[in-house]
Design an enzyme around this catalytic site. Structure first.
Site, short mmCIF file in Angstrom:
data_model
loop_
_atom_site.label_atom_id
_atom_site.label_comp_id
_atom_site.label_asym_id
_atom_site.label_seq_id
_atom_site.Cartn_x
_atom_site.Cartn_y
_atom_site.Cartn_z
N SER A 15 57.45 47.60 55.51
CA SER A 15 58.83 47.40 55.06
C SER A 15 58.95 46.42 53.89
CB SER A 15 59.71 46.94 56.23
OG SER A 15 59.81 47.98 57.17
N LYS A 63 64.28 46.88 69.41
CA LYS A 63 65.45 47.68 69.02
C LYS A 63 66.56 47.69 70.08
CE LYS A 63 62.90 50.73 65.91
NZ LYS A 63 62.64 52.12 65.51
N ASN A 84 68.08 49.55 64.50
CA ASN A 84 66.93 49.18 63.66
C ASN A 84 67.36 48.44 62.38
OD1 ASN A 84 67.91 51.16 61.92
ND2 ASN A 84 65.87 51.89 61.39
N GLY A 125 58.51 64.76 73.32
CA GLY A 125 58.63 63.34 73.65
C GLY A 125 60.07 62.95 73.91
N ALA A 126 60.27 62.02 74.86
CA ALA A 126 61.63 61.62 75.23
C ALA A 126 61.71 60.10 75.38
CB ALA A 126 62.04 62.31 76.53
N GLY A 128 61.82 56.12 73.18
CA GLY A 128 62.74 55.47 72.25
C GLY A 128 62.82 56.17 70.90
N LYS A 153 62.63 62.50 82.14
CA LYS A 153 63.12 61.78 80.95
C LYS A 153 63.71 62.75 79.93
CE LYS A 153 60.43 58.29 79.45
NZ LYS A 153 59.10 57.64 79.23
N GLY A 229 55.17 60.81 59.04
CA GLY A 229 56.42 60.06 59.02
C GLY A 229 56.62 59.08 57.87
P1 ATR Z 1 58.44 55.29 71.67
O1 ATR Z 1 59.38 54.14 71.57
O2 ATR Z 1 57.36 55.31 70.61
O3 ATR Z 1 59.13 56.60 71.80
P2 ATR Z 1 57.96 55.27 74.50
O4 ATR Z 1 59.40 55.01 74.73
O5 ATR Z 1 56.92 54.52 75.28
O6 ATR Z 1 57.57 55.00 73.00
O7 ATR Z 1 57.73 56.83 74.66
C1 ATR Z 1 56.50 57.42 74.46
C2 ATR Z 1 56.65 58.93 74.55
O8 ATR Z 1 55.40 59.57 74.24
C3 ATR Z 1 57.04 59.42 75.93
O9 ATR Z 1 57.85 60.57 75.78
C4 ATR Z 1 55.68 59.77 76.54
O10 ATR Z 1 55.74 60.70 77.59
P3 ATR Z 1 56.05 60.20 79.11
O11 ATR Z 1 57.54 59.97 79.16
O12 ATR Z 1 55.61 61.31 79.98
O13 ATR Z 1 55.24 58.94 79.30
C5 ATR Z 1 55.00 60.38 75.35
N1 ATR Z 1 53.53 60.40 75.41
C6 ATR Z 1 52.69 59.35 75.19
N2 ATR Z 1 51.41 59.74 75.28
C7 ATR Z 1 51.42 61.07 75.58
C8 ATR Z 1 50.41 62.07 75.80
N3 ATR Z 1 49.12 61.77 75.73
N4 ATR Z 1 50.82 63.33 76.08
C9 ATR Z 1 52.13 63.64 76.15
N5 ATR Z 1 53.13 62.76 75.94
C10 ATR Z 1 52.79 61.49 75.66
#
Ligand code: ATR
Length: 261
Positions: A15, A63, A84, A125-126, A128, A153, A229
């Site tokens: 940043s 955040k 953010n 992914g679900a 943050g 989630k 990204g």
């Molecule tokens: P961020 O803030 O980066 O989103 P987070 O809130 O810890 O971090 O969320 C990580 C996400 O990556 C979650 O959706 C997690 O899946 P789970 O909810 O099942 O934990 C996902 N994730 C991390 N490693 C993974 C993997 N090897 N395969 C599938 N999903 C993964």
């Protein structure tokens, strides 16, 4: 004119480089610091305010705390439940909290020449990161299906944002775009998805930057556009900068400089 990014860890944040390149475009001198949050963000911000800080970016893991301590919120920050970008309000009114992550992604996808209107998006992914981008993508006209390893989630976000939740095992190749918001990329872990999932996708986008396992899989599956990204990072920063300074930076030259470094 003092600005900063807050987080932990913060050493590798890009940043400061990005915002200094924006300041050069605006032809102003400003200070943009990295501030490590060792205790609470509230404490770190208090010190920053005493130093005359005007605006800040906030990154992991602060955040949610930034959201909680904002005295006013943008609609997209309210929907994300995370902030953010902080902007100091006049007359001790505290901090205005915004979330520019999602709009940064939207702007980057538009920069790539891909339309979001009526686009069918598979969001992986679900956590943050997912929470921060769903509302602006919907506002841009996309239809989102969310899949997550822990299905409950995905269901929670499905309820909050009124989008579809699907199981990983039920994913079909019916999507125009696949967006990876999982943290799997950070650990070079692969996701439990078949190459077939990419069959009709024009864009595969990883919120993380670098040549991630997800990007490698999308390339193998011959997806037309495989993007990391970095563009989102620059675009979210540009939106923050515009909020603080009323000056809209040009994203493209900054992105080119970063790609070379
Ligand atoms: P961020 O803030 O980066 O989103 P987070 O809130 O810890 O971090 O969320 C990580 C996400 O990556 C979650 O959706 C997690 O899946 P789970 O909810 O099942 O934990 C996902 N994730 C991390 N490693 C993974 C993997 N090897 N395969 C599938 N999903 C993964």
């Amino acid at each position: 004119m003092l600005y900063a990014v807050f987080g932990n860890p913060i050493e590798h944040s890009r940043s400061p480089t990005i915002h200094q390149l924006f300041a050069r475009q605006e032809k102003v001198d400003l200070i943009y610091e990295k501030r490590l949050v060792t205790h609470t963000l509230a404490q770190a911000l208090h010190d920053f305010e005493n130093d005359g800080g005007l605006g800040a970016n906030v990154t992991v893991p602060c955040k949610t705390e930034a959201f909680e301590l904002s005295s006013q919120l943008s609609e997209r920050a309210r929907m994300a439940g995370a902030v953010n970008t902080l902007f100091r309000l006049p007359e001790n009114q505290g901090w205005y909290g915004d979330n520019t992550d999602g709009i940064g992604l939207v702007r980057d996808i538009q920069r790539l020449g891909v339309s979001l209107h009526d686009a069918r998006i598979l969001l992986l992914g679900a956590g943050g990161a997912a929470r921060g981008i769903i509302y602006p993508l919907k506002e841009a006209g996309a239809h989102i299906s969310i899949a997550n390893r822990t299905f409950s989630k995905a269901q929670e976000l499905s309820d909050w944002f009124n989008i579809q939740a699907i199981e990983f095992s039920d994913i079909t190749p019916s999507f125009d775009m696949i967006i990876n918001s999982t943290s799997a990329s950070l650990n070079q872990q692969t996701l439990p998805i078949d190459n077939q999932v990419f069959a009709n996708a024009v864009l595969a986008y990883d919120l993380v930057y670098g040549d991630t396992a997800f990007i490698q899989q999308a390339k193998q599956a011959k997806t037309a556009l495989c993007v990391d990204g970095l563009g989102m990072l620059v675009a979210q920063a540009a939106t923050s900068y515009a909020l603080w300074r009323g000056f809209e930076p040009d994203i493209e030259p900054v992105l080119e400089t970063l790609k070379k470094s």
